[in-house]
Design an enzyme around this catalytic site. Sequence first.
Site, PDB file in Angstrom:
ATOM      1  N   LYS A   1       0.849  -1.206   0.000  1.00 55.75           N
ATOM      2  CA  LYS A   1       0.000   0.000   0.000  1.00 55.75           C
ATOM      3  C   LYS A   1       0.878   1.247   0.000  1.00 55.75           C
ATOM      4  CE  LYS A   1      -4.115  -1.737   2.386  1.00 55.75           C
ATOM      5  NZ  LYS A   1      -5.064  -1.574   1.284  1.00 55.75           N
TER       6      LYS A   1
ATOM      7  N   ARG B   1     -10.646 -11.322   1.618  1.00 60.93           N
ATOM      8  CA  ARG B   1     -11.543 -12.320   1.026  1.00 60.93           C
ATOM      9  C   ARG B   1     -10.913 -13.720   1.067  1.00 60.93           C
ATOM     10  NH1 ARG B   1     -11.625  -8.932  -4.400  1.00 60.93           N
ATOM     11  NH2 ARG B   1     -11.494  -7.343  -2.782  1.00 60.93           N
TER      12      ARG B   1
HETATM   13  N1  BES Z   1      -8.119  -3.663   4.072  1.00 62.96           N
HETATM   14  C1  BES Z   1      -8.329  -3.250   2.745  1.00 62.96           C
HETATM   15  C2  BES Z   1      -9.620  -2.465   2.555  1.00 62.96           C
HETATM   16  C3  BES Z   1      -9.730  -1.131   3.261  1.00 62.96           C
HETATM   17  C4  BES Z   1      -9.505   0.046   2.591  1.00 62.96           C
HETATM   18  C5  BES Z   1     -10.122  -1.072   4.581  1.00 62.96           C
HETATM   19  C6  BES Z   1      -9.650   1.268   3.233  1.00 62.96           C
HETATM   20  C7  BES Z   1     -10.256   0.127   5.217  1.00 62.96           C
HETATM   21  C8  BES Z   1     -10.036   1.286   4.550  1.00 62.96           C
HETATM   22  C9  BES Z   1      -8.385  -4.449   1.804  1.00 62.96           C
HETATM   23  O1  BES Z   1      -7.657  -5.557   2.192  1.00 62.96           O
HETATM   24  C10 BES Z   1      -7.857  -4.003   0.489  1.00 62.96           C
HETATM   25  O2  BES Z   1      -6.713  -3.668   0.423  1.00 62.96           O
HETATM   26  N2  BES Z   1      -8.723  -3.981  -0.501  1.00 62.96           N
HETATM   27  C11 BES Z   1      -8.367  -3.549  -1.802  1.00 62.96           C
HETATM   28  C12 BES Z   1      -8.793  -4.608  -2.781  1.00 62.96           C
HETATM   29  C13 BES Z   1      -8.255  -4.406  -4.152  1.00 62.96           C
HETATM   30  C14 BES Z   1      -6.789  -4.779  -4.215  1.00 62.96           C
HETATM   31  C15 BES Z   1      -9.051  -5.267  -5.107  1.00 62.96           C
HETATM   32  C16 BES Z   1      -9.107  -2.255  -2.078  1.00 62.96           C
HETATM   33  O3  BES Z   1     -10.262  -2.125  -1.666  1.00 62.96           O
HETATM   34  O4  BES Z   1      -8.521  -1.361  -2.658  1.00 62.96           O
HETATM   35 ZN    ZN Z   2      -5.590  -5.423   1.587  1.00 63.78          ZN
END
Ligand code: BES
Ligand code: ZN
Length: 463
Positions: free
Chosen positions: A241, A315
């Site tokens: 990230k 997921r």
């Molecule tokens: N933990 C994150 C989602 C998230 C984002 C939680 C902002 C809280 C605040 C999750 O694991 C993630 O990174 N999701 C990605 C998925 C993508 C790679 C398809 C997302 O939502 O960007």
């Molecule tokens: Zn994630």
Amino acid sequence: MILKSLKSPRTATIVQFLTNDTPVALADFEGKTDEVTIRYENAQTLIFCGIGTSSACTTAILRCATAKGIQTIQKLKRKSASFLIPALPLDQNEIEKAVIDGIILGAYKFNKYKTEKSTPLATIELINCAMSRSNIRKQQYINDAVNYTRDLINENASVITPPRLASEACSFKKNTGISVTVLDALTLAKNKLNLITAVGAGSTTPPVLIILEYYGSKRSKKTTAIVGKGVTFDSGGQNLKPTGNIETMRHDMAGASAVLGVFSAIAKIRPDINLIGIIPAVHNAIGSKSYFPGDVYTSYAGKTVEIWSTDAEGRLILADAIAYGIEKYHPDCIIDIATLTGGILSALGEYVAGLFSNNDELAGLLFNAGEKTGERLWQLPIYKEYCDSLKGDIGDLRNISKFKKGYAGSIVGAAFIKEFVRDIPWAHIDIAGTAFNESGTQGIIPQFGTGFGVRLLLSFLGI
Ligand code: BES
Ligand code: ZN
Ligand code: ZN
């Protein structure tokens, strides 16, 4: 903080709710929602909280006004105060519950890392409260559970590791009827919970799968399972990230914390229900042992999964946890709660969580529970096109879709999980927008960990 029910106030700080149609003339105060004023009369401090038009007043408005009242008391550094329960055209019991919620939730502070602590509240009096003592206590347990969940979310990711979540679960075992099983890293691998193992591989703190069991109903065998995403820190893994997205990722275990919160209340209330709690807990770390984009893994359910992003890890661990939970514990319905996608923030912002389900009745019950507790949900569809977008090339499924970046991300996440629930009634609650409030305190919702989902799930369970 002790809550006392009394006929008349014994403290010198008195909180009163005023509607804007109350015939009480108060200079420069209209009784609108969000309005608070302090008046000093003789030896008394009078705090007035506006709740708008009486016919339009809701429990949500009352909870928020109460929170503003208790926050005013804290600012004045008073240790004790009295709240006059208002008379409104609402169910009296609901009014009283809303005031108790507002007091306990509104007073929450995460003080641990402040060298200067705020003055703790000692006694809060409820004046003209018809609720029984045991019902007041029950309402306290529910709200204490929310504050416990908030503490877990706010605490350092280096403190709240997967094994720590397991020890939190184990703390509910004593004389409560709750039993806890923890599958450690070796057991996870032996049992072919390969997706949990893969996501947890990059960290020096090992992954665990935590199962809590509570069979409190003598009359019914009906068992509900609640599954909480427990990513104790989500760095994104190899798909790291960027700055701007990573700073708050200690809250990626908010779903797990909500499940622990529910069990902390159950341990004290011991309701007449059967409930299974399932928490896959991992640290999604970047390192030489992290799993790779391009890898294919065989899930516990047998379906193979192509990893297209190591940041779509929630997921993966939920898929294994749900498949395992269904196979071993045969619940009648299963609800997962997870900070799953950033996309849900784009869709619904910080105020409403996403709801996804394969069963309209279950979705309706959850929606209604949310309207009641103020933890609102809005359902999104899982149509075939979204499911089709997850078809793999060398494996059965991809962990993200083939769509353009950002297209229907929350639905695709839900569609992935749906592949692992077989035919039992299932709902998925995406709390990525509601679990962590970056915009500062708003009534009962504090800055950072909100505890979203605890009162919702308890209400859904009839508690
Ligand atoms: N933990 C994150 C989602 C998230 C984002 C939680 C902002 C809280 C605040 C999750 O694991 C993630 O990174 N999701 C990605 C998925 C993508 C790679 C398809 C997302 O939502 O960007
Ligand atoms: Zn994630
Ligand atoms: Zn995550």
